[in-house]
Design a protein around this motif. Sequence first.
Motif, PDB file in Angstrom:
ATOM      1  N   TRP A   1       0.827  -1.212   0.000  1.00 44.17           N
ATOM      2  CA  TRP A   1       0.000   0.000   0.000  1.00 44.17           C
ATOM      3  C   TRP A   1       0.859   1.258   0.000  1.00 44.17           C
ATOM      4  CZ3 TRP A   1       0.202   3.487   4.013  1.00 44.17           C
ATOM      5  CH2 TRP A   1       0.612   3.036   5.277  1.00 44.17           C
ATOM      6  N   LYS A   2       2.026   1.194   0.618  1.00 41.69           N
ATOM      7  CA  LYS A   2       2.926   2.353   0.574  1.00 41.69           C
ATOM      8  C   LYS A   2       3.518   2.530  -0.828  1.00 41.69           C
ATOM      9  CE  LYS A   2       4.418   2.489   5.402  1.00 41.69           C
ATOM     10  NZ  LYS A   2       5.579   2.430   6.297  1.00 41.69           N
TER      11      LYS A   2
ATOM     12  N   THR B   1      -6.684   6.475   6.026  1.00 39.18           N
ATOM     13  CA  THR B   1      -6.475   7.363   4.875  1.00 39.18           C
ATOM     14  C   THR B   1      -6.149   8.780   5.341  1.00 39.18           C
ATOM     15  OG1 THR B   1      -7.962   6.045   3.497  1.00 39.18           O
ATOM     16  CG2 THR B   1      -7.533   8.305   2.789  1.00 39.18           C
TER      17      THR B   1
ATOM     18  N   ARG C   1      -6.690   4.912  -4.682  1.00 44.75           N
ATOM     19  CA  ARG C   1      -5.706   3.821  -4.696  1.00 44.75           C
ATOM     20  C   ARG C   1      -5.756   3.017  -3.409  1.00 44.75           C
ATOM     21  NH1 ARG C   1      -1.438   3.456  -8.103  1.00 44.75           N
ATOM     22  NH2 ARG C   1      -1.359   1.378  -7.164  1.00 44.75           N
ATOM     23  N   LEU C   2      -5.947   3.682  -2.290  1.00 43.83           N
ATOM     24  CA  LEU C   2      -5.932   2.994  -1.015  1.00 43.83           C
ATOM     25  C   LEU C   2      -7.122   2.050  -0.840  1.00 43.83           C
ATOM     26  CD1 LEU C   2      -4.675   5.811   1.388  1.00 43.83           C
ATOM     27  CD2 LEU C   2      -3.468   3.706   0.780  1.00 43.83           C
TER      28      LEU C   2
ATOM     29  N   ASP D   1      -7.987  -0.127  -2.745  1.00 42.09           N
ATOM     30  CA  ASP D   1      -7.580  -1.444  -3.241  1.00 42.09           C
ATOM     31  C   ASP D   1      -6.939  -2.302  -2.156  1.00 42.09           C
ATOM     32  OD1 ASP D   1      -8.412  -0.695  -5.784  1.00 42.09           O
ATOM     33  OD2 ASP D   1      -6.417  -0.052  -6.421  1.00 42.09           O
ATOM     34  N   PHE D   2      -6.578  -1.677  -1.025  1.00 40.06           N
ATOM     35  CA  PHE D   2      -5.797  -2.391  -0.018  1.00 40.06           C
ATOM     36  C   PHE D   2      -6.530  -2.567   1.318  1.00 40.06           C
ATOM     37  CE2 PHE D   2      -2.917  -0.431  -3.005  1.00 40.06           C
ATOM     38  CZ  PHE D   2      -2.038  -1.457  -3.302  1.00 40.06           C
ATOM     39  N   SER D   3      -7.711  -1.994   1.465  1.00 37.71           N
ATOM     40  CA  SER D   3      -8.430  -2.135   2.731  1.00 37.71           C
ATOM     41  C   SER D   3      -9.908  -1.860   2.527  1.00 37.71           C
ATOM     42  CB  SER D   3      -7.874  -1.165   3.782  1.00 37.71           C
ATOM     43  OG  SER D   3      -8.627  -1.221   4.969  1.00 37.71           O
TER      44      SER D   3
ATOM     45  N   PHE E   1      -4.668   0.382   7.655  1.00 38.53           N
ATOM     46  CA  PHE E   1      -3.489   0.002   6.894  1.00 38.53           C
ATOM     47  C   PHE E   1      -2.347  -0.288   7.881  1.00 38.53           C
ATOM     48  CE2 PHE E   1      -6.177   2.835   4.513  1.00 38.53           C
ATOM     49  CZ  PHE E   1      -6.321   2.185   3.300  1.00 38.53           C
TER      50      PHE E   1
END
Length: 265
Positions: free
Chosen positions: A152-153, A207, A239-240, A242-244, A249
């Motif tokens: 995610w980073k 976020t 974009r974030l 997609d990861f949570s 995070f």
Amino acid sequence: MSLFTGTAGYYRQFRPGIPEDVAAALDQATPHRTDDPRRLLDVGTGTGLVAEALLGRFDDIIAIDNDADMLAAAESALRPKLPEGTRLSLIESTAEDFVPPADWKADLVTICRAFHWLDQAAVLARLDDQVAPDGVVAIFGDSSFWTSTSPWKEAVRDVIKTFLGEERRAGSGTFQHHNRPYSEIMEESPFDQVEEARIPVHRTWTTESILGYLYSTSFAAPHLFGDRLQEFETTVKERLTDFSEDDTFPEENEFLIRFGRRSRR
């Protein structure tokens, strides 16, 4: 314009503080005094995160930074928390130009998340006259978002590059860095007896805190985006997702501390 122009508020609110385990390691490495005040010099203090973590462990604290806005934020945060009898001086100065009061010697010098901005050899040589004979210089920090390999980073970093270019920004310029370990640089200084400690840290971001952290940095300060700031923020948020699914995070990081002492001669 400072490298951190416009970031002080974000820095104070969103930069992760210094964990208690790190503060305890710094305290343990520093000589303890019975008759004299225990003195801390915090170089590149920013908004005072290191000094805050060490309150109650030192009697006389000098914290320096070359950014007046950062020092104002440190003053507002630290002064109300200052233990009775503790002296705190916040001084606007570069590390290269700082001169302590006469006969003032630090028992501990802390340089956290700032050594890469300094004339490193010159600052370490200058500290030779500013540190007590048995004093310690501690250079430490955790990994930046820019160098992380977490998925995610990496996605966030890709968004920054899309807006600001492939090279890491440092204010209006680009970041110039060497690849030499700090321990090697210290070994060539008066503080040539170097020990390292690694302290893991787990964090959970949202976020909001990710964006706040980015806006506290020299590589993603708000002014760098001009009139595209809102577009950047929207893109990061997209974009974030997609990861949570619950806006959390996780991060596994660590503080690497390098303790430097003089050789016994």
